[in-house]
Scaffold this motif. Sequence first.
Motif, short mmCIF file in Angstrom:
data_model
loop_
_atom_site.label_atom_id
_atom_site.label_comp_id
_atom_site.label_asym_id
_atom_site.label_seq_id
_atom_site.Cartn_x
_atom_site.Cartn_y
_atom_site.Cartn_z
N THR A 283 47.10 48.93 52.39
CA THR A 283 47.22 49.12 50.92
C THR A 283 48.32 48.55 50.36
OG1 THR A 283 46.25 51.40 51.27
CG2 THR A 283 47.32 51.19 49.45
N ALA B 171 46.68 45.84 47.89
CA ALA B 171 46.75 46.60 46.42
C ALA B 171 48.04 46.61 45.84
CB ALA B 171 46.04 47.92 46.61
N THR C 79 48.81 42.59 44.96
CA THR C 79 48.19 42.51 43.72
C THR C 79 48.81 42.91 42.51
OG1 THR C 79 46.03 42.56 44.66
CG2 THR C 79 45.83 42.47 42.46
N VAL C 80 49.12 44.14 42.38
CA VAL C 80 50.08 44.60 41.31
C VAL C 80 51.25 43.98 40.99
CG1 VAL C 80 51.22 46.68 40.33
CG2 VAL C 80 49.24 46.93 41.44
N SER D 126 52.09 41.63 37.75
CA SER D 126 53.39 42.10 36.91
C SER D 126 54.19 41.18 37.09
CB SER D 126 53.92 43.46 37.52
OG SER D 126 52.98 44.77 37.66
N SER E 189 40.06 48.35 45.19
CA SER E 189 41.27 48.86 44.29
C SER E 189 41.92 47.63 43.71
CB SER E 189 42.07 49.54 45.39
OG SER E 189 41.62 50.69 46.09
N SER E 190 42.37 46.56 44.47
CA SER E 190 42.79 45.43 43.95
C SER E 190 42.13 44.84 42.69
CB SER E 190 42.73 44.40 45.05
OG SER E 190 43.80 44.57 46.02
N LEU F 4 42.50 47.34 39.67
CA LEU F 4 44.20 47.29 39.15
C LEU F 4 44.09 45.83 38.20
CD1 LEU F 4 45.82 48.38 42.34
CD2 LEU F 4 46.21 49.40 40.14
N ALA G 155 42.44 46.60 35.02
CA ALA G 155 43.21 47.53 34.14
C ALA G 155 44.41 46.81 33.58
CB ALA G 155 43.61 48.50 34.91
N HIS G 156 45.09 45.60 34.34
CA HIS G 156 46.29 44.86 34.05
C HIS G 156 45.79 43.87 32.71
CE1 HIS G 156 50.17 42.99 34.48
NE2 HIS G 156 49.43 41.96 34.40
#
Length: 425
Positions: free
Chosen positions: A175, A179, A182-183, A187, A248-249, A252, A255-256
């Motif tokens: 995770t 994931a 990736t965030v 970011s 999940s990635s 995310l 959403a980003h």
Amino acid sequence: SFIHSTASLYPHVTRARASPMPSPASLTPLRPHAASPAPRRRAIARTASANDAQTRANAKKCIAIVTGGAGFIGAHLALALARDARCARVIAVDNFDEFGPYPRAWKRANAAILTRAGTCDVAEVDASDSEAFERIVCDAVARAGDGDGGVDVRIAHLAARSGVGAAAGDAVGATVANALSTVNVLSVASRVNRAHGADIARVPRVVLASSGSVYGEASMTADGAPMASRVGDGTDHPTSTYAATKRSSELLAKAHVATHASAGAGGVSVIVARIFTVFGPRGRPDMAVWRFIKQLTSGARLTRFGNGQSTWRDYVYVDDVVDALTRALMVDLPENSDGFEIVNIAGARPVFLSEIIAACEEACGTSSAVDELPQRPGDVGGTYGDITEATALLDWTPKTTLHDGLRRTVAWWTSPEADEYRNVE
């Protein structure tokens, strides 16, 4: 050593906080950004006119950062970009960990190949380490220059805990690697864009490597034939931790993009590449093609999970994957894009396990007895990808047949270049 820490690669990019070049966080206060619907036309998505298309095609376009750059696909991509006239520089980022399917010595052998390319730097950095990765990106932006006169920075995010088995054995680590990284990559890209405050994003594109396993079990026709998974198909039933972290990635990333819609708000466009079963030189040692070639060339018995007819995979040669990822990094999105696209990168043909064994035997010029083992938990019965979106968006189709790709892989495996890989466990 051919592996550079951030300190040795860039004198002003270190793990210490003191640095002559401030980070984006110190240049611009980080203010909460309210979510808003993503517009259908984004400031960072520009289409070349007929008059300047050729000029831009021949010009330097970017500095490329490849996370997971010492892995199988990542190393091939970084090397191809280092030889691409559109790339001013390539930075291969990898944490060189001992987890997942790659021995550390294997990654270091890949890194040695990259450093010999001349225009590729190797940085031993974890993509989930926000501070260290941000310094890599800030340094690349500083190298690139400002405004239209300079090039921009583009990121291919391939760093991951690859494979069903590796992820299942350490779900928390998978995770973080899949994931959380990736965030962090997205970011960092948005913080850098906000810090520079221009209408044109300094980091306009992230290509996110996902997996065909997000589709779960493949669908079948009424007569039992495999059906191709399309981008719009459901992805709500992953059969493994690995598939779940990859999906999940994707969510995310989506959403980003929706939250950071414009360049001024830190906007970055994302193309998700759902990559199916990749094979080729310097491939993953846990994959079937690798195991079969190793067993056949050493005279060992083959091990097969299942009966050979109950599972199938969509095989795609690594050079074709690199071509697709390169196109994804460079392509101008259409005017009506919301900045988030998904494509399947696949051979577009299901290959049953018995067929891949026969093809490997043909490529190796030998055959062997087969030991059948139970199917592994988490493995899907079959994968098969529809590449309509990749063809439309990237003008991409695979060029290498299964048999040609296997012949090239065996030729490499039996060459002196493979000595560093062949005997590593």
